[in-house]
Write a protein that holds these residues in place. Structure first.
Motif, PDB file in Angstrom:
ATOM      1  N   GLU A 132       0.837  -1.191   0.000  1.00 48.12           N
ATOM      2  CA  GLU A 132       0.000   0.000   0.000  1.00 48.12           C
ATOM      3  C   GLU A 132       0.880   1.252   0.000  1.00 48.12           C
ATOM      4  N   ARG A 133       0.269   2.390  -0.255  1.00 48.26           N
ATOM      5  CA  ARG A 133       0.976   3.666  -0.191  1.00 48.26           C
ATOM      6  C   ARG A 133       1.528   3.903   1.216  1.00 48.26           C
ATOM      7  N   GLY A 134       2.667   4.548   1.300  1.00 49.24           N
ATOM      8  CA  GLY A 134       3.274   4.818   2.600  1.00 49.24           C
ATOM      9  C   GLY A 134       4.380   3.840   2.903  1.00 49.24           C
ATOM     10  N   TRP A 135       4.418   3.341   4.136  1.00 50.20           N
ATOM     11  CA  TRP A 135       5.500   2.492   4.610  1.00 50.20           C
ATOM     12  C   TRP A 135       4.982   1.085   4.882  1.00 50.20           C
ATOM     13  N   THR A 136       5.695   0.109   4.396  1.00 53.44           N
ATOM     14  CA  THR A 136       5.451  -1.292   4.726  1.00 53.44           C
ATOM     15  C   THR A 136       6.652  -1.777   5.519  1.00 53.44           C
ATOM     16  N   ARG A 137       6.430  -2.132   6.781  1.00 57.68           N
ATOM     17  CA  ARG A 137       7.526  -2.505   7.678  1.00 57.68           C
ATOM     18  C   ARG A 137       7.795  -4.010   7.606  1.00 57.68           C
ATOM     19  N   GLY A 139      10.172  -7.068   9.317  1.00 61.66           N
ATOM     20  CA  GLY A 139      11.048  -7.371  10.443  1.00 61.66           C
ATOM     21  C   GLY A 139      10.540  -8.530  11.257  1.00 61.66           C
ATOM     22  N   ARG A 140      11.245  -8.801  12.347  1.00 61.46           N
ATOM     23  CA  ARG A 140      10.878  -9.906  13.235  1.00 61.46           C
ATOM     24  C   ARG A 140       9.780  -9.519  14.212  1.00 61.46           C
ATOM     25  N   SER A 141       9.530  -8.231  14.381  1.00 57.86           N
ATOM     26  CA  SER A 141       8.509  -7.764  15.322  1.00 57.86           C
ATOM     27  C   SER A 141       7.128  -8.278  14.924  1.00 57.86           C
ATOM     28  N   GLU A 142       6.328  -8.597  15.932  1.00 56.76           N
ATOM     29  CA  GLU A 142       4.978  -9.077  15.676  1.00 56.76           C
ATOM     30  C   GLU A 142       4.096  -8.012  15.033  1.00 56.76           C
ATOM     31  N   VAL A 143       4.460  -6.752  15.180  1.00 53.65           N
ATOM     32  CA  VAL A 143       3.647  -5.678  14.613  1.00 53.65           C
ATOM     33  C   VAL A 143       4.128  -5.277  13.216  1.00 53.65           C
ATOM     34  N   ALA A 144       5.140  -5.948  12.680  1.00 49.90           N
ATOM     35  CA  ALA A 144       5.602  -5.656  11.326  1.00 49.90           C
ATOM     36  C   ALA A 144       4.522  -6.038  10.320  1.00 49.90           C
ATOM     37  N   ASP A 145       4.447  -5.302   9.222  1.00 52.35           N
ATOM     38  CA  ASP A 145       3.483  -5.626   8.173  1.00 52.35           C
ATOM     39  C   ASP A 145       3.838  -6.951   7.501  1.00 52.35           C
ATOM     40  N   VAL A 146       5.128  -7.214   7.367  1.00 51.72           N
ATOM     41  CA  VAL A 146       5.624  -8.513   6.897  1.00 51.72           C
ATOM     42  C   VAL A 146       6.509  -9.055   8.002  1.00 51.72           C
ATOM     43  N   ALA A 158      13.668  -3.592   7.683  1.00 53.35           N
ATOM     44  CA  ALA A 158      13.620  -2.819   6.440  1.00 53.35           C
ATOM     45  C   ALA A 158      12.250  -2.190   6.263  1.00 53.35           C
ATOM     46  N   LEU A 159      12.194  -1.203   5.380  1.00 58.50           N
ATOM     47  CA  LEU A 159      10.945  -0.545   5.019  1.00 58.50           C
ATOM     48  C   LEU A 159      10.813  -0.531   3.509  1.00 58.50           C
ATOM     49  N   LEU A 160       9.593  -0.803   3.032  1.00 60.91           N
ATOM     50  CA  LEU A 160       9.251  -0.539   1.646  1.00 60.91           C
ATOM     51  C   LEU A 160       8.512   0.788   1.627  1.00 60.91           C
ATOM     52  N   ILE A 161       8.962   1.726   0.827  1.00 55.98           N
ATOM     53  CA  ILE A 161       8.440   3.082   0.836  1.00 55.98           C
ATOM     54  C   ILE A 161       7.791   3.374  -0.506  1.00 55.98           C
ATOM     55  N   ASP A 162       6.511   3.666  -0.486  1.00 55.64           N
ATOM     56  CA  ASP A 162       5.791   4.028  -1.710  1.00 55.64           C
ATOM     57  C   ASP A 162       5.275   5.448  -1.552  1.00 55.64           C
ATOM     58  N   GLU A 163       6.035   6.413  -2.091  1.00 52.20           N
ATOM     59  CA  GLU A 163       5.683   7.817  -2.000  1.00 52.20           C
ATOM     60  C   GLU A 163       5.328   8.335  -3.392  1.00 52.20           C
ATOM     61  N   PRO A 164       4.334   9.215  -3.501  1.00 54.78           N
ATOM     62  CA  PRO A 164       3.916   9.740  -4.805  1.00 54.78           C
ATOM     63  C   PRO A 164       5.078  10.357  -5.581  1.00 54.78           C
ATOM     64  N   VAL A 170      13.243   0.531  -1.232  1.00 63.13           N
ATOM     65  CA  VAL A 170      13.522  -0.225  -0.012  1.00 63.13           C
ATOM     66  C   VAL A 170      14.553   0.533   0.789  1.00 63.13           C
ATOM     67  N   LEU A 171      14.369   0.556   2.113  1.00 61.11           N
ATOM     68  CA  LEU A 171      15.273   1.227   3.039  1.00 61.11           C
ATOM     69  C   LEU A 171      15.684   0.250   4.129  1.00 61.11           C
ATOM     70  N   ASP A 172      16.983   0.100   4.324  1.00 60.26           N
ATOM     71  CA  ASP A 172      17.503  -0.703   5.433  1.00 60.26           C
ATOM     72  C   ASP A 172      17.359   0.109   6.713  1.00 60.26           C
ATOM     73  N   ASP A 173      16.590  -0.403   7.686  1.00 60.76           N
ATOM     74  CA  ASP A 173      16.360   0.314   8.943  1.00 60.76           C
ATOM     75  C   ASP A 173      17.420  -0.051   9.979  1.00 60.76           C
ATOM     76  N   ARG A 174      18.693   0.128   9.599  1.00 66.56           N
ATOM     77  CA  ARG A 174      19.827  -0.116  10.504  1.00 66.56           C
ATOM     78  C   ARG A 174      19.825  -1.551  11.022  1.00 66.56           C
ATOM     79  N   SER A 175      19.542  -2.494  10.152  1.00 68.25           N
ATOM     80  CA  SER A 175      19.496  -3.898  10.561  1.00 68.25           C
ATOM     81  C   SER A 175      20.907  -4.422  10.819  1.00 68.25           C
ATOM     82  N   LEU A 176      20.996  -5.549  11.514  1.00 67.95           N
ATOM     83  CA  LEU A 176      22.300  -6.148  11.802  1.00 67.95           C
ATOM     84  C   LEU A 176      22.893  -6.805  10.558  1.00 67.95           C
ATOM     85  N   ASN A 177      22.075  -7.530   9.793  1.00 68.31           N
ATOM     86  CA  ASN A 177      22.577  -8.299   8.668  1.00 68.31           C
ATOM     87  C   ASN A 177      22.420  -7.620   7.313  1.00 68.31           C
ATOM     88  N   GLY A 178      21.809  -6.441   7.304  1.00 69.07           N
ATOM     89  CA  GLY A 178      21.715  -5.703   6.056  1.00 69.07           C
ATOM     90  C   GLY A 178      20.585  -6.165   5.152  1.00 69.07           C
TER      91      GLY A 178
END
Length: 209
Positions: A132-137, A139-146, A158-164, A170-178
């Motif tokens: 969807e538009r905006g941010w798709t999160r 990660g391992r967190s239970e509240v992540a979209d994926v 990571a984040l998937l970013i869909d901006e007009p 895709v943005l790496d959110d400072r993950s350990l393994n990249g």
């Protein structure tokens, strides 16, 4: 395989508002710093063991108190601290990539137009999510979209970013393994149909219908 970096060039036109994602792409060396450097105020984590250190504006990075390593990275851009130390396990750089046999059938089964992310779970079931538009999160967190429930995935990976007007990125959110895009480590990069994202031990694929 040699680890490399591929970043999109994201600039700001004069007079327009710059989002947080516009400033991330120009960060030096993917925000990786060595002992003795003064990276500024924030939380940093050791790339060897995940231990964290909080610095003030003028503090130098010390050697890691846990393992003695000298390589650090800035923590999550959205929250003060990730839990790299005890719950995220290091994962080797992916050596192979390419479309799996189940991908073509998954593409044919897409019912709605737009961008989708797909991956195969351990039980063989294929997970597909429309982006969807905006941010798709991701990660391992239970509240992540994926949600990728595996110790090789950071809680906020990571984040998937869909901006007009900018397309999907895709943005790496400072993950350990990249985050690896088609075998190349990236910090912020645009995505195309068929691209493969390696996140921890998972392989995710972008499908555009």
């Amino acid at each position: 395989m040699t680890r490399g970096f591929a970043e999109s060039s994201v600039g700001a036109d004069s007079g327009r508002r710059v989002s947080i994602f516009d400033s991330v792409g120009s960060s030096p060396l993917d925000d990786r710093f060595a002992t003795g450097f003064i990276p500024g105020c924030g939380t940093y984590f050791c790339l060897s063991c995940g231990a964290q250190v909080a610095l003030r504006e003028t503090d130098e990075l010390p050697a890691c108190e846990s393992c003695g390593d000298s390589r650090f990275r800035r923590d999550s851009i959205f929250t003060a601290r990730q839990d790299h130390e005890t719950t995220t396990a290091e994962h080797p750089v992916p050596s192979e990539h390419g479309p799996p046999e189940w991908l073509a059938e998954t593409r044919r089964s897409l019912a709605l137009p737009g961008d989708h992310i797909a991956y195969r779970q351990d039980d063989g079931e294929v997970f597909v999510k429309r982006i969807e538009r905006g941010w798709t999160r991701i990660g391992r967190s239970e509240v992540a979209d994926v949600c990728l429930d595996d110790p090789t995935v950071s809680r906020r990976h990571a984040l998937l970013i869909d901006e007009p007007g900018k397309g999907l990125r895709v943005l790496d959110d400072r993950s350990l393994n990249g985050v690896f895009l088609n075998g190349i480590e990236v910090e912020l990069h645009s995505l195309r149909d068929g691209d493969e994202l390696a996140i921890g031990r998972f392989r995710l694929y972008l499908l555009r219908s």
